[in-house]
Design a protein around this motif. Structure first.
Motif, mmCIF file in Angstrom:
data_model
loop_
_atom_site.group_PDB
_atom_site.id
_atom_site.type_symbol
_atom_site.label_atom_id
_atom_site.label_comp_id
_atom_site.label_asym_id
_atom_site.label_seq_id
_atom_site.Cartn_x
_atom_site.Cartn_y
_atom_site.Cartn_z
ATOM 1 N N LEU A 132 74.021 46.154 82.734
ATOM 2 C CA LEU A 132 73.199 44.990 82.395
ATOM 3 C C LEU A 132 72.767 45.049 80.925
ATOM 4 C CD1 LEU A 132 71.884 42.475 83.644
ATOM 5 C CD2 LEU A 132 69.885 43.879 84.173
ATOM 6 N N ALA A 133 72.404 46.251 80.495
ATOM 7 C CA ALA A 133 72.027 46.419 79.083
ATOM 8 C C ALA A 133 73.182 46.024 78.171
ATOM 9 C CB ALA A 133 71.610 47.865 78.827
ATOM 10 N N LEU A 134 74.392 46.405 78.554
ATOM 11 C CA LEU A 134 75.559 46.043 77.746
ATOM 12 C C LEU A 134 75.752 44.529 77.722
ATOM 13 C CD1 LEU A 134 78.108 48.757 78.957
ATOM 14 C CD2 LEU A 134 76.891 48.674 76.789
ATOM 15 N N VAL A 135 75.563 43.910 78.887
ATOM 16 C CA VAL A 135 75.804 42.470 78.994
ATOM 17 C C VAL A 135 74.803 41.683 78.151
ATOM 18 C CG1 VAL A 135 75.699 40.524 80.585
ATOM 19 C CG2 VAL A 135 76.950 42.587 81.211
ATOM 20 N N ILE A 136 73.545 42.116 78.179
ATOM 21 C CA ILE A 136 72.530 41.390 77.398
ATOM 22 C C ILE A 136 72.930 41.365 75.922
ATOM 23 C CG2 ILE A 136 70.120 41.373 76.659
ATOM 24 C CD1 ILE A 136 69.450 42.734 79.347
ATOM 25 N N ILE A 137 73.343 42.524 75.421
ATOM 26 C CA ILE A 137 73.726 42.582 74.006
ATOM 27 C C ILE A 137 75.012 41.804 73.764
ATOM 28 C CG2 ILE A 137 74.536 44.143 72.195
ATOM 29 C CD1 ILE A 137 72.475 46.110 73.065
ATOM 30 N N TYR A 138 75.953 41.916 74.707
ATOM 31 C CA TYR A 138 77.206 41.199 74.510
ATOM 32 C C TYR A 138 76.960 39.696 74.463
ATOM 33 C CZ TYR A 138 82.003 39.755 74.784
ATOM 34 O OH TYR A 138 83.216 39.178 74.481
ATOM 35 N N ARG A 139 76.104 39.225 75.357
ATOM 36 C CA ARG A 139 75.795 37.787 75.350
ATOM 37 C C ARG A 139 75.112 37.376 74.058
ATOM 38 N NH1 ARG A 139 74.784 35.020 80.751
ATOM 39 N NH2 ARG A 139 73.142 33.914 79.656
ATOM 40 N N ALA A 140 74.256 38.256 73.550
ATOM 41 C CA ALA A 140 73.484 37.887 72.368
ATOM 42 C C ALA A 140 74.302 37.983 71.091
ATOM 43 C CB ALA A 140 72.240 38.755 72.271
ATOM 44 N N THR A 141 75.169 38.978 70.999
ATOM 45 C CA THR A 141 75.794 39.227 69.686
ATOM 46 C C THR A 141 77.300 39.429 69.740
ATOM 47 O OG1 THR A 141 75.327 41.583 69.913
ATOM 48 C CG2 THR A 141 73.718 40.280 68.705
ATOM 49 N N ARG A 142 77.925 39.299 70.929
ATOM 50 C CA ARG A 142 79.372 39.504 71.024
ATOM 51 C C ARG A 142 79.790 40.916 70.617
ATOM 52 N NH1 ARG A 142 79.399 36.472 74.118
ATOM 53 N NH2 ARG A 142 80.350 34.466 74.376
ATOM 54 N N VAL A 143 78.903 41.871 70.875
ATOM 55 C CA VAL A 143 79.186 43.252 70.521
ATOM 56 C C VAL A 143 79.012 44.102 71.772
ATOM 57 C CG1 VAL A 143 78.219 45.257 69.309
ATOM 58 C CG2 VAL A 143 78.517 43.090 68.097
ATOM 59 N N VAL A 144 79.949 45.025 71.992
ATOM 60 C CA VAL A 144 79.731 46.014 73.045
ATOM 61 C C VAL A 144 79.033 47.200 72.394
ATOM 62 C CG1 VAL A 144 80.794 47.603 74.682
ATOM 63 C CG2 VAL A 144 81.709 45.310 74.403
ATOM 64 N N ASN A 145 77.864 47.529 72.916
ATOM 65 C CA ASN A 145 77.057 48.562 72.268
ATOM 66 C C ASN A 145 77.439 49.950 72.767
ATOM 67 O OD1 ASN A 145 75.127 50.095 71.087
ATOM 68 N ND2 ASN A 145 73.435 49.348 72.348
#
Lengths: 358, 437, 283
Positions: free
Chosen positions: C23-36
């Motif tokens: 979920l943490a990955l998805v939030i960032i991916y949705r926000a910035t198109r980056v896999v953290n």
């Protein structure tokens, strides 16, 4: 998409491998030019290997196989735009192929082992490419990372054949009778001869039609398809080329170090290779060279530093990892085109490079 | 012209066509070669030695302290003037338990640092890959930190000597103990799916094969052992023999508590480090009650050991505690740490025995002389015909205060099917070995 | 044969943790198109802070709180210092930058807390087929996921964040502070990641303990569709249960291979995950 186009524009301004440029010296076809370069490079390697100590020759050879691995990944990620986090899986395939051949078919000469390793990893590359051709961005990254994590586990399933977590240990005999040079020097020569032949092939592929198609796919798949390029096939081809390079690199590593074990092919290896590509300068085969050099130099330097400073044990142990992390961050922030981009800013270099890549 | 050039570059590769890549080089290398460069790494005032250890990466947890213990002992020896006036320069290279890295760092130690010997290289997958190289280079490779059987092969590996009791020997002793004292009970085996598990079962099965109801492998990369413990519970195993590293012993104990499953645990020497285990289990009673305090979880566990336990008043432990206090008070004092200290002490003893005119051959003579004795509870097997380390183990149970209580005095045996006999009771004390002063 | 119910429940608990980190990955991916890729290390550092607080206070909850706050701060810092300059630098640069951060933070954790594993408590009693500790993990993850969904779907903040991510130019025209929204996205994600770290840490915390969790979390996110929080939650739980069966019925050494096989199988038919909607790329 805007950002991608921008980076590509920036890249071509900074001068990644450029396509379709008429060679300045029409007299020399690319193959001959690349071969001349390879011969020159080999002469340099022989000269260097003859003056340095035996262990530095191990490092020289290490730069060699890392160069080939990074160059393969450059074709896939830098030229074709497919970000792979699983390149180590192909090194795994190559290393185990050589290991199994050396142990079970001892009469085969080493060059035959290498050819078979290249073929086997090529098959692995085509299969991976076929599965991955429809994937984009993080989906591709996730799938290839899963490949890097999952594939080595096969050794646990067949512990008798593949040695389980202990892997396989062996010694590769390749020195012709009557030749009297130190082992590690000979190994460096064999590694670099293979690597340079591989690089010549890569340079030819990437400077020709296939290379142009790869870059077109990277820049915009839709336009590429409209221009008649078979996008899926081009991606599979990129996976094939990169896997063969990876497999050869793995085979050379097995040759050099006499080991093939799952503990050597962790995701960290794949990520390190990708880091080397970016460090050196993505999009150019020269970048792969700088990346491989930087990787070996950084590792050696960081370890020396950790030993040299009198630090607390825990700090010293983790210092090399920290340094590598910081270097990656700094390079991405300050040198987006990597070491190759930096060198290109020096005018003298620029002229030299255009010979190679024109 | 062009073809000639291609051939020119390829020629080198084709040169290797002269022989099969897997065929032994008739010219050099091979098993027969002996010591080379007798005095590499030695000056009048120093001896450079090296080792490879997992200091970072997944395997570092549990093993990183071993070299810290060794280093402390070498510092102690050096501060007392060294051995025959030579101070020991101990170079620890991090291989992250990655065999590729192991080969690299060992080549660095031998070819660049010119070490006199490789001492206590850690791990089977790692160290097995440098045997050929160290043999060919004629470098003493002593006191390997692993219980694999491969180190004991004097004919093919004249340079290599083991240290800790091998997995087969100690499992024979544990197996016999289980057969005698836990007769009639159903036995389950939880084992690491590598040589630890394989060699250990070879010993165990000599005694309890018929009583085994379930064998469950674990993979050290997968810390979820719930499936294995469920299976052991389902098979009705009343005794669980754990051929594990400490973290997995602790996981097995915790997971069985989670399942309400209370087998009699029987643990091999590497996995039965009570100090490490009680540390790993220390955090759970606060939330889950006194039934899962380290004492409640570990009391009654049966374990094997080949070195005196940290919680005994053995004179060696007294010395090691002093050294620990003086040099590395921040590192937790565990049996794992003590094994590193014991190993360094043993090496220093061999160097002393080799005499003032130290050479590699003299070191190996000292190793094989049969005169080495030290911290261990049983003798070494070291002789002309054997390069195995400690030859046996004692058996203990864990008391409620988490100290080990010896329930079977040290026994010795061989790695085959030979008998298990009582170990000689005479052991030398640090004062008698008199390394320094 | 291992007991089916135990395997299922055990798998659900593992899966909850994959889901949370996913979920943490998805939030960032949705926000910035980056896999953290630094996510496991951010979570690790927070878990270590929780460990130190636990040791000092003897309790659990203050440590958790400190970890969550630290997660938020680290997330915001990462976005401001590291990611913002890379906003227009293509697909690869953020991957490498977060990898660099991963190495740096893992190294720092090792330097401070050493490589030796530390005993890390569960929130409650961990005993029983479905123990209070396991229930806590599953419930906390479900509640967190619900809260995140509600935030995205039903609040103006969520709407602004989505606008900032998907149509930054339009969003800034209508007065959304795009930069701030991205920072909030990273902060939120890192808090969820820190929570996942604290939940994943027991029983033993060491510098590499979250690496495997991260691989499964990314697998779960890719399976579910990286843009889809619900898909990721389902992917996480599903993966946890299936891998638990594989480990119990086939062999523990095959877990990573099984996860690869599942991923290949799913992506062959659904290149954007089970619940992801692919942007049409071909004409």
């Amino acid at each position: 998409m805007v950002s991608q186009e921008e980076i590509q524009a920036a890249e071509s301004r900074a001068g990644g491998i450029r396509s379709g440029r008429a060679p300045r010296r029409a007299a020399l076809p690319p193959l001959v030019r690349h071969l001349l370069w390879a011969l020159l490079a080999f002469a340099v390697v022989v000269a260097v290997s003859s003056v340095v100590d035996p262990f530095t020759n191990v490092r020289v050879a290490t730069v060699g196989y890392l160069l080939l691995a990074a160059a393969g990944l450059t074709v896939l990620t830098g030229l074709t735009g497919q970000v792979s986090l699983g390149h180590g899986a192909f090194l795994f395939v190559g290393a185990y192929t050589v290991a199994l051949l050396v142990t079970h078919v001892p009469s085969l000469p080493f060059w035959a082992d290498l050819l078979i390793a290249a073929a086997v990893s090529g098959v692995a590359g085509v299969l991976t490419g076929a599965a991955a051709a429809r994937l984009h961005g993080p989906y591709l990254a996730g799938a290839t990372l899963a490949l890097a994590v999952g594939l080595p586990a096969i050794t646990q399933r067949f512990p008798d054949f593949l040695g389980g977590s202990n892997g396989l240990g062996f010694t590769v005999n390749s020195m012709p009778a009557g030749l009297d040079v130190p082992t590690t020097r000979w190994q460096a020569w064999v590694v670099w001869a293979t690597v340079l032949l591989g690089m010549v092939v890569l340079a030819n592929i990437t400077s020709g039609r296939v290379g142009r198609e790869m870059r077109a796919v990277r820049d915009d798949e839709v336009s590429a398809a409209l221009a008649g390029i078979r996008v899926g096939r081009t991606k599979v081809l990129a996976f094939l080329v990169s896997a063969v390079c990876g497999g050869l690199a793995g085979g050379l590593q097995a040759f050099l170090l006499g080991t093939a074990a799952p503990g050597s092919f962790t995701p960290a290896l794949s990520l390190t290779l990708l880091a080397a590509v970016v460090l050196g300068g993505v999009g150019s085969l020269w970048g792969a060279l700088w990346g491989a050099l930087a990787l070996v130099a950084l590792q050696a330097g960081a370890e020396e530093l950790a030993h040299g400073l009198s630090l607390r044990t825990d700090v010293a142990n983790f210092l090399p990892l920290a340094i590598f992390g910081v270097v990656l961050i700094v390079v991405v922030l300050v040198l987006p085109q990597g070491i190759h981009g930096l060198l290109r800013k020096i005018p003298l270099r620029r002229r030299k490079d255009s010979h190679v890549e024109g | 012209m062009l073809k000639a050039r291609i051939i020119g570059l390829s020629a080198l590769l084709l040169l290797s066509a002269c022989g099969g890549a897997g065929e032994t080089d008739p010219g050099g290398g091979g098993a027969a070669s002996g010591v080379k460069n007798e005095t590499a790494g030695i000056t009048d005032t120093s001896i450079v030695i090296g080792t490879h250890q997992p200091l970072t990466g997944p395997a570092a947890s549990g093993y990183a302290s071993i070299s810290a213990g060794s280093r402390a002992v070498y510092s102690y020896v050096n501060d007392a003037g060294g051995i025959n006036g030579r101070k020991i320069d101990y170079r620890v290279e991090d291989d992250g338990y990655n065999p590729t890295k192991t080969v690299e760092v060992v080549k660095k130690l031998v070819l660049q640092d010119q070490v006199f010997a490789v001492v206590g290289g850690l791990g089977t997958p790692t160290h097995s890959k440098v045997l050929d190289f160290l043999t060919a280079e004629g470098v003493p490779d002593v006191l390997v930190s692993s219980g694999a059987l491969a180190w004991d092969d004097p004919a093919a590996r004249p340079m290599t000597y083991g240290f800790q009791v091998d997995y087969t020997r100690e499992s024979k002793i544990l197996g016999k103990y289980v057969k005698k004292n836990l007769a009639g009970k159903k036995v389950g085996v939880l084992y690491q799916n590598d040589d630890v598990g394989r060699d250990a079962q070879a010993g165990l099965d000599q005694f309890v094969k018929d009583a085994v109801v379930s064998r469950q492998p674990y993979d050290s990369a997968n810390t979820d052992v719930l499936p294995q413990l469920t299976a052991l519970k389902g098979a009705g195993a009343e005794v669980v023999v754990c051929e594990c590293v400490p973290a997995f012993t602790a996981l097995a104990v915790l997971t069985s508590a989670r399942l309400g499953y209370k087998p009699q645990f029987v643990v091999n020497s590497i996995g039965a480090d009570t100090r490490t285990l009680s540390g790993l289990l220390s955090a759970f009673s606060k939330q889950a009650g006194a039934e899962v305090s380290p004492s409640a979880l570990l009391t009654g566990m049966i374990g094997a050991g080949y070195l005196p336990g940290v919680d005994t008043d053995d004179p060696w432990i007294t010395l090691f505690k002093e050294i620990h206090q003086r040099y590395i008070p921040d590192v937790p004092l565990t049996n794992t740490l003590v094994s590193g200290m014991a190993q360094a002490y043993t090496f220093a003893q061999a160097v002393k025995l080799a005499g003032r005119d130290l050479t590699r051959s003299k070191l190996l003579e000292a190793m094989s002389s049969g005169s080495l004795s030290g911290p261990g509870m049983t003798p070494f097997a070291f002789s002309k015909d054997s390069h195995a380390g400690y030859t046996g183990a004692f058996v203990f149970t864990v008391s409620p205060d988490l100290t080990p209580k010896v329930v079977q005095e040290p026994m010795v045996t061989d790695r085959g099917t030979g008998p298990i006999t009582a170990a000689p009771t005479a052991r030398r004390t640090p004062a008698e070995v008199a390394l320094v002063g | 044969m291992p007991d089916f119910l135990t395997l299922t429940l055990g798998g659900l608990t593992n899966g909850a943790i994959y889901a949370a980190l996913g979920l943490a990955l998805v939030i960032i991916y949705r926000a910035t198109r980056v896999v953290n890729f630094a996510q496991p290390a951010l979570a690790l550092l927070c878990a270590y802070l929780a460990y130190s607080v636990n040791r000092a206070t003897g309790g659990y909850w203050l440590g958790l709180l400190v970890a969550l706050v630290a997660g938020g701060v680290l997330g915001a810092l990462t976005e401001r210092v590291l990611m913002r300059p890379l906003r227009r630098s293509g697909e690869l640069a953020p991957v490498i930058a977060t990898l660099g951060l991963l190495m740096l933070l893992q190294a720092v954790s090792g330097m401070i807390w050493s490589a030796e594993p530390k005993s890390f408590p569960y929130a409650f009693d961990f005993r029983g087929a479905f123990s209070p500790a396991a229930v806590f993990v599953v419930v906390v993850v479900l509640v967190t996921a619900g809260a995140v969904l509600a935030l995205f779907g039903a609040t103006t903040l969520g709407l602004r964040m989505r606008a900032a991510a998907f149509k930054p130019e339009v969003a800034s025209l209508v007065g959304v502070k795009v930069g701030l929204m991205l920072t909030i996205g990273w902060t939120l994600a890192a808090v969820v990641g820190a929570l996942a770290g604290v939940l994943a840490a027991p029983p033993f915390l060491s510098p590499t303990v979250l690496d495997a969790v991260f691989v499964y979390a990314l697998t779960a996110a890719v399976l579910g569709g990286l843009e889809n929080p619900v898909g990721t939650i389902i992917g996480g739980f599903g993966l946890g249960v299936v891998l638990s069966y594989v480990s119990g019925y086939v062999g523990p050494e095959l877990v990573t291979l099984a996860s690869l096989a599942i991923l290949v199988l799913v992506l062959t038919f659904r290149p954007h995950g089970l619940f992801g909607r692919g942007v049409a790329r071909r004409v």
